[in-house]
Design an enzyme around this catalytic site. Structure first.
Site, PDB file in Angstrom:
ATOM      1  CG  PHE A 182      -1.841   1.253   1.200  1.00 24.27           C
ATOM      2  CD1 PHE A 182      -3.059   1.194   0.561  1.00 24.27           C
ATOM      3  CD2 PHE A 182      -1.455   2.448   1.791  1.00 24.27           C
ATOM      4  CE1 PHE A 182      -3.898   2.310   0.507  1.00 24.27           C
ATOM      5  CE2 PHE A 182      -2.279   3.571   1.743  1.00 24.27           C
ATOM      6  CZ  PHE A 182      -3.498   3.501   1.106  1.00 24.27           C
ATOM      7  CG  ASP A 270       6.451   3.013   0.467  1.00 20.28           C
ATOM      8  OD1 ASP A 270       6.691   4.076   1.074  1.00 20.28           O
ATOM      9  OD2 ASP A 270       5.293   2.599   0.258  1.00 20.28           O
ATOM     10  CE  LYS A 299       1.940   7.364   5.954  1.00 16.81           C
ATOM     11  NZ  LYS A 299       0.633   8.016   5.769  1.00 16.81           N
TER      12      LYS A 299
END
Length: 453
Positions: A182, A270, A299
């Site tokens: 994801f 990632d 983030k």
């Protein structure tokens, strides 16, 4: 009751209609009965939710809480109730809510220059590029805004590198992804997804994206060997977050990188969720002693204050894209650069990496010591952890419960977290949390599990 309550009830009835099986399983919402979920809330909370229901989109199903304030590892709702935040905005708030050094950097730069666009140079971008590349040991950085933009950028860089450096034939470049990955909701991101709710109804999907089982080195090599002349990259999370904090075998990433090198394929890590000290290492890839060819950050690169992401790689990879071929109006803006530097400095200066490692050990021990019959698995690294709770029937209430329902009860007792899938609850507090707070939060978890058991 105020006038908004009627609107809320009408909206809630509409939204409580049954979802399809795929939607329900993918979103982990249990019974999805909004009226029941919100029955205990104050008029103030209901009023805020009613406006979202009436004017907003329905692409999220939040826990029934309306937050108004955050500080460190805690948040408060509009009625002043205090909670431990064990989601941390999906690991965007690693440094804790409203970290003073990050807020100061943000405020100071906001009063000076926020955006120049990349049409002009600004006096902060160069400093930031030097800082972040030195921090993580890469030659160059391409700054972006959101994590998914970082992923998109990495894919474009890999394809261009594949054509210009590896010599892949025109429009034949392939990128390999791990199952259950994801990395966002753009068309490219959902094209690599194995979650049917991500891509269903949004086709056609992006060509040239292939899949391989996570944590399966033999399958990875078989896949790359079959089309070695077309693969330009393997993109993978060092620990799969949305899949349920799935930790691969020790050495997986390092061995995967060795396989990629064998077939002249870039390894893209990632680290949007696992990076910035979340797992007890500055980058999760460091657990394996690996240095991927490309690392994506986002983030917590801003401490949760502003969209800041980055793609780190070698000059050979980054410089494959020329002026006019990729860009972002806000990418590399002076405000983001100052925030990014302050966020990374806070992690090191306050030893949050070390604290995440130590407090993660405490968390997993506390969870194990509960010996709850509901919990079948405890896993994680640092302060990225998860518990697996298969669906069960509560002997106390008689209700059939899933992870979503357990999270609703956690919230009532003062701890916020979200499930991923029907049976997994992710536990990820701020990296500033101390042992006393961990113990108190775990006490809430234990109390709640006994209540619903």
């Amino acid at each position: 009751r105020n006038s908004n309550d009627g609107t809320m009830i009408r909206s809630a009835v509409r939204l409580s209609r049954p979802l399809s099986r795929v939607q329900r399983n993918a979103r982990s919402m249990g019974s999805y009965n909004i009226v029941e979920e919100r029955a205990h809330l104050s008029p103030k909370s209901l009023g805020a939710m009613a406006k979202e229901d009436k004017y907003g989109a329905t692409n999220y199903h939040p826990l029934p809480v309306v937050l108004a304030k955050g500080l460190g590892p805690k948040v408060w709702d509009v009625d002043g109730k205090e909670y431990f935040d064990f989601l941390s905005a999906y690991s965007a708030v690693n440094q804790g809510h409203c970290h003073p050094k990050i807020i100061k950097a943000m405020t100071d730069q906001s009063n000076t220059l926020t955006l120049s666009s990349r049409a002009f140079h600004n006096d902060v971008l160069g400093e930031y590029c030097e800082f972040i590349t030195d921090y993580f040991g890469y030659e160059r950085v391409l700054p972006m805004n959101t994590g998914v933009e970082g992923g998109e950028t990495a894919c474009k860089l890999a394809r261009r590198w594949g054509y210009d450096v590896k010599g892949i034939k025109h429009d034949k470049a392939r990128i390999l992804f791990a199952n259950e990955n994801f990395w966002g909701r753009t068309l490219a991101a959902i094209s690599s997804s194995t979650d049917p709710s991500s891509s269903a109804g949004f086709g056609p999907i992006m060509p040239g994206f292939d899949l391989v089982p996570f944590n399966d080195l033999a399958a990875l090599e078989k896949k790359l060997a079959a089309h070695a002349d077309e693969y330009c990259a393997f993109m993978v999370e060092p620990i799969q977050g949305e899949a349920g904090v799935v930790v691969p075998d020790q050495g997986y990433l390092k061995k995967a990188h060795d396989i990629c090198k064998k077939y002249n394929v870039l390894l893209i890590a990632d680290e949007v969720q696992t990076g910035c000290s979340r797992t007890g290492r500055e980058l999760a890839s460091m657990w394996d002693g690996a240095k991927p060819d490309v690392t994506i950050l986002g983030k917590a690169l801003s401490g949760g204050t502003f969209p800041v992401s980055a793609v780190l790689a070698s000059s050979e990879v980054i410089l494959s894209i020329k002026p006019g071929e990729h860009g972002s109006t806000f990418g590399g803006n002076p405000l983001a650069c100052k925030i990014g530097m302050a966020s990374l400095k806070a992690l090191r200066e306050e030893k949050m990496t070390e604290n995440a490692d130590a407090m993660g050990e405490v968390t997993r021990k506390n969870l194990a010591d509960m010996k709850s019959p509901l919990v079948t698995t405890i896993r994680g690294r640092g302060l990225l952890n998860a518990i697996v709770i298969p669906p069960f029937k509560s002997s106390s209430s008689g209700k059939h419960m899933k992870a979503w329902d357990v999270c609703l009860e956690f919230a009532k007792n003062g701890l916020l977290c979200k499930p991923t899938h029907d049976d997994i609850i992710r536990l990820a507090p701020a990296l500033t949390i101390n042992k006393a707070q961990i113990d108190e939060a775990c006490g809430i978890i234990e109390k709640t599990l006994k209540q619903v058991q």
